[in-house]
Write a protein that holds these residues in place. Structure first.
Motif, PDB file in Angstrom:
ATOM      1  N   SER A   9       0.808  -1.223   0.000  1.00  0.00           N
ATOM      2  CA  SER A   9       0.000   0.000   0.000  1.00  0.00           C
ATOM      3  C   SER A   9       0.841   1.272   0.000  1.00  0.00           C
ATOM      4  CB  SER A   9      -0.924   0.010   1.221  1.00  0.00           C
ATOM      5  OG  SER A   9      -0.196   0.211   2.422  1.00  0.00           O
ATOM      6  N   ILE A  10       2.153   1.137   0.144  1.00  0.00           N
ATOM      7  CA  ILE A  10       3.064   2.286   0.171  1.00  0.00           C
ATOM      8  C   ILE A  10       3.813   2.331  -1.152  1.00  0.00           C
ATOM      9  CG2 ILE A  10       5.037   3.337   1.342  1.00  0.00           C
ATOM     10  CD1 ILE A  10       4.145   1.850   3.889  1.00  0.00           C
ATOM     11  N   ARG A  11       3.866   3.483  -1.748  1.00  0.00           N
ATOM     12  CA  ARG A  11       4.393   3.607  -3.104  1.00  0.00           C
ATOM     13  C   ARG A  11       5.828   3.114  -3.233  1.00  0.00           C
ATOM     14  NH1 ARG A  11       5.073   9.549  -5.563  1.00  0.00           N
ATOM     15  NH2 ARG A  11       6.606   9.574  -3.866  1.00  0.00           N
ATOM     16  N   ASP A  12       6.693   3.491  -2.310  1.00  0.00           N
ATOM     17  CA  ASP A  12       8.113   3.160  -2.425  1.00  0.00           C
ATOM     18  C   ASP A  12       8.518   2.332  -1.211  1.00  0.00           C
ATOM     19  OD1 ASP A  12      10.698   3.005  -3.271  1.00  0.00           O
ATOM     20  OD2 ASP A  12      11.206   5.109  -2.924  1.00  0.00           O
ATOM     21  N   ALA A  13       8.019   1.105  -1.145  1.00  0.00           N
ATOM     22  CA  ALA A  13       8.271   0.244   0.008  1.00  0.00           C
ATOM     23  C   ALA A  13       8.726  -1.125  -0.440  1.00  0.00           C
ATOM     24  CB  ALA A  13       7.019   0.120   0.873  1.00  0.00           C
ATOM     25  N   ARG A  14       9.471  -1.783   0.422  1.00  0.00           N
ATOM     26  CA  ARG A  14       9.849  -3.174   0.209  1.00  0.00           C
ATOM     27  C   ARG A  14       9.506  -3.957   1.467  1.00  0.00           C
ATOM     28  NH1 ARG A  14      16.319  -2.592   0.044  1.00  0.00           N
ATOM     29  NH2 ARG A  14      15.614  -0.960  -1.367  1.00  0.00           N
ATOM     30  N   TYR A  15       9.357  -5.247   1.295  1.00  0.00           N
ATOM     31  CA  TYR A  15       9.017  -6.132   2.406  1.00  0.00           C
ATOM     32  C   TYR A  15      10.124  -7.148   2.593  1.00  0.00           C
ATOM     33  CZ  TYR A  15       6.639  -9.750   5.114  1.00  0.00           C
ATOM     34  OH  TYR A  15       6.301 -10.671   6.063  1.00  0.00           O
ATOM     35  N   VAL A  16      10.572  -7.314   3.842  1.00  0.00           N
ATOM     36  CA  VAL A  16      11.575  -8.312   4.203  1.00  0.00           C
ATOM     37  C   VAL A  16      11.020  -9.115   5.368  1.00  0.00           C
ATOM     38  CG1 VAL A  16      13.883  -8.711   5.122  1.00  0.00           C
ATOM     39  CG2 VAL A  16      13.520  -6.907   3.429  1.00  0.00           C
ATOM     40  N   GLU A  17      11.156 -10.422   5.300  1.00  0.00           N
ATOM     41  CA  GLU A  17      10.623 -11.283   6.357  1.00  0.00           C
ATOM     42  C   GLU A  17      11.748 -12.017   7.064  1.00  0.00           C
ATOM     43  OE1 GLU A  17       6.924 -13.215   5.382  1.00  0.00           O
ATOM     44  OE2 GLU A  17       7.617 -15.066   6.370  1.00  0.00           O
ATOM     45  N   LEU A  18      11.737 -11.950   8.394  1.00  0.00           N
ATOM     46  CA  LEU A  18      12.740 -12.620   9.211  1.00  0.00           C
ATOM     47  C   LEU A  18      12.126 -13.835   9.900  1.00  0.00           C
ATOM     48  CD1 LEU A  18      14.471  -9.526  10.894  1.00  0.00           C
ATOM     49  CD2 LEU A  18      15.023 -10.633   8.713  1.00  0.00           C
ATOM     50  N   ASP A  19      12.954 -14.805  10.195  1.00  0.00           N
ATOM     51  CA  ASP A  19      12.511 -16.024  10.868  1.00  0.00           C
ATOM     52  C   ASP A  19      12.363 -15.725  12.363  1.00  0.00           C
ATOM     53  OD1 ASP A  19      11.850 -18.600  11.527  1.00  0.00           O
ATOM     54  OD2 ASP A  19      13.899 -19.364  11.371  1.00  0.00           O
ATOM     55  N   ALA A  20      11.298 -15.013  12.698  1.00  0.00           N
ATOM     56  CA  ALA A  20      11.088 -14.529  14.062  1.00  0.00           C
ATOM     57  C   ALA A  20       9.600 -14.441  14.327  1.00  0.00           C
ATOM     58  CB  ALA A  20      11.737 -13.154  14.244  1.00  0.00           C
ATOM     59  N   SER A  21       9.277 -14.144  15.565  1.00  0.00           N
ATOM     60  CA  SER A  21       7.898 -13.852  15.913  1.00  0.00           C
ATOM     61  C   SER A  21       7.721 -12.337  15.945  1.00  0.00           C
ATOM     62  CB  SER A  21       7.524 -14.526  17.231  1.00  0.00           C
ATOM     63  OG  SER A  21       6.136 -14.358  17.486  1.00  0.00           O
ATOM     64  N   HIS A  22       7.217 -11.776  17.049  1.00  0.00           N
ATOM     65  CA  HIS A  22       6.767 -10.385  17.040  1.00  0.00           C
ATOM     66  C   HIS A  22       7.860  -9.358  17.330  1.00  0.00           C
ATOM     67  CE1 HIS A  22       3.768  -7.291  16.966  1.00  0.00           C
ATOM     68  NE2 HIS A  22       3.929  -6.968  18.236  1.00  0.00           N
ATOM     69  N   ILE A  23       8.871  -9.712  18.096  1.00  0.00           N
ATOM     70  CA  ILE A  23       9.916  -8.744  18.449  1.00  0.00           C
ATOM     71  C   ILE A  23      11.190  -9.140  17.718  1.00  0.00           C
ATOM     72  CG2 ILE A  23      11.082  -7.523  20.313  1.00  0.00           C
ATOM     73  CD1 ILE A  23       8.099  -7.129  20.354  1.00  0.00           C
ATOM     74  N   SER A  24      11.215  -8.861  16.438  1.00  0.00           N
ATOM     75  CA  SER A  24      12.265  -9.384  15.568  1.00  0.00           C
ATOM     76  C   SER A  24      13.618  -8.743  15.828  1.00  0.00           C
ATOM     77  CB  SER A  24      11.875  -9.204  14.102  1.00  0.00           C
ATOM     78  OG  SER A  24      11.706  -7.837  13.784  1.00  0.00           O
ATOM     79  N   ASN A  25      13.658  -7.520  16.357  1.00  0.00           N
ATOM     80  CA  ASN A  25      14.948  -6.868  16.597  1.00  0.00           C
ATOM     81  C   ASN A  25      15.730  -7.561  17.704  1.00  0.00           C
ATOM     82  OD1 ASN A  25      13.128  -5.652  18.649  1.00  0.00           O
ATOM     83  ND2 ASN A  25      14.957  -4.456  19.158  1.00  0.00           N
ATOM     84  N   LEU A  26      15.034  -8.291  18.585  1.00  0.00           N
ATOM     85  CA  LEU A  26      15.699  -9.036  19.654  1.00  0.00           C
ATOM     86  C   LEU A  26      15.892 -10.505  19.301  1.00  0.00           C
ATOM     87  CD1 LEU A  26      13.911  -7.553  22.809  1.00  0.00           C
ATOM     88  CD2 LEU A  26      16.157  -6.960  21.880  1.00  0.00           C
ATOM     89  N   GLU A  27      14.974 -11.060  18.547  1.00  0.00           N
ATOM     90  CA  GLU A  27      15.077 -12.480  18.219  1.00  0.00           C
ATOM     91  C   GLU A  27      16.078 -12.740  17.103  1.00  0.00           C
ATOM     92  OE1 GLU A  27      12.351 -16.438  17.819  1.00  0.00           O
ATOM     93  OE2 GLU A  27      11.372 -14.487  17.858  1.00  0.00           O
ATOM     94  N   ARG A  28      16.180 -11.821  16.166  1.00  0.00           N
ATOM     95  CA  ARG A  28      17.108 -11.967  15.041  1.00  0.00           C
ATOM     96  C   ARG A  28      17.954 -10.703  14.936  1.00  0.00           C
ATOM     97  NH1 ARG A  28      17.828 -17.185  13.998  1.00  0.00           N
ATOM     98  NH2 ARG A  28      15.828 -18.280  13.968  1.00  0.00           N
ATOM     99  N   VAL A  29      18.827 -10.525  15.923  1.00  0.00           N
ATOM    100  CA  VAL A  29      19.556  -9.263  16.061  1.00  0.00           C
ATOM    101  C   VAL A  29      20.391  -8.950  14.832  1.00  0.00           C
ATOM    102  CG1 VAL A  29      21.346  -8.060  17.364  1.00  0.00           C
ATOM    103  CG2 VAL A  29      19.594  -9.341  18.583  1.00  0.00           C
TER     104      VAL A  29
END
Length: 263
Positions: free
Chosen positions: A228-248
């Motif tokens: 829905s955002i004109r200039d956006a990309r999507y990246v998916e990490l092998d994590a649950s909800h708090i990805s910055n801590l689970e996949r540092v």
């Protein structure tokens, strides 16, 4: 501890990184039930390149928890108040969950203040009345310890608890000591925020990070947000909800690569 008074509400913040006035600013916004300490694994790598501003969302950490339900307008207003207090004209913004929802609103409504935006484990509309009303009521009436057993296991995949027992203990400690009324008031803000009709207004370059196992902001919702955002990309990490801590490491590299790309 540094505070900024934003329309009479004291917002606690910290600044790390170079004092060079030409260094770009990067703002980090915490998830519901956490505080600015959730960004500890990002401080060293991020502050090596950016002037890093972390803050406790109102109702969390050392920030004030004024009475009454909060709104997404108040959450964005607190960020803009910090900008004005610190003399920040424009900044990159990275938020996770509730912080990501704040980032959606900022980028859609205040494009002149936001450079690039990272929206992690979030959506333009998170949850429903059936989720947020009973959770807010329980936080107000029973306290945060009563919620910990139901909420925190959804933040991480099962193996995380064994691998990172100390980190999880610290996360739980922050959660159970979050002000119950402040938490509930932020539940109200999330419940009433529906930004799906505004994401097309975002002109900043955007990175949406999803978690494969996230039940709170699902990969499908992340993909929908990015689309829905004109200039956006999507990246998916092998994590649950708090990805910055689970996949540092993956989180840090993904964000820094995105922010450092040439326009």
């Amino acid at each position: 501890m540094p505070y900024a008074s934003v329309k009479g509400v004291d917002i606690h913040y910290r600044v790390d990184g170079p004092e060079d006035v030409d260094a770009p600013w990067l703002v980090l916004s915490n998830s519901l039930g956490s505080d600015l300490s959730m960004w500890a694994p990002q401080i060293a790598p991020f502050s090596a390149r950016y002037r890093l501003l972390r803050y406790d969302t109102r109702g969390h950490g050392h920030s004030a928890a004024p009475a009454g339900s909060y709104t997404i307008e108040q959450l964005t207003g607190d960020v803009l108040g910090l900008f004005d207090e610190l003399g920040i004209d424009r900044a990159h913004f990275c938020g996770i969950s509730m912080g990501g929802l704040t980032g959606v609103a900022l980028a859609a409504r205040y494009p002149e203040r936001i450079d690039r935006v990272v929206l992690a484990n979030t959506a333009a509309k998170i949850g429903s009345d059936e989720v947020w009303l009973p959770r807010a009521e329980r936080a107000r009436n029973e306290g945060m310890s009563a919620l910990a057993g139901a909420v925190l296991p959804r933040w991480f995949t099962p193996g995380f608890f064994e691998r990172e027992a100390l980190m999880f203990a610290q996360i739980r400690d922050v959660f159970v000591h979050t002000d119950g009324e402040g938490y509930a008031s932020n539940c109200d803000a999330i419940r009433t925020a529906d930004l799906r009709g505004e994401t097309h207004n975002i002109r900043a370059r955007a990175l949406v990070i999803g978690g494969t196992h996230d039940l709170a902001a699902t990969p499908a919702q992340g993909q929908e947000l990015a689309a829905s955002i004109r200039d956006a990309r999507y990246v998916e990490l092998d994590a649950s909800h708090i990805s910055n801590l689970e996949r540092v490491e993956e989180f840090n590299h993904t964000v820094l690569d995105f922010l450092g790309e040439q326009a």
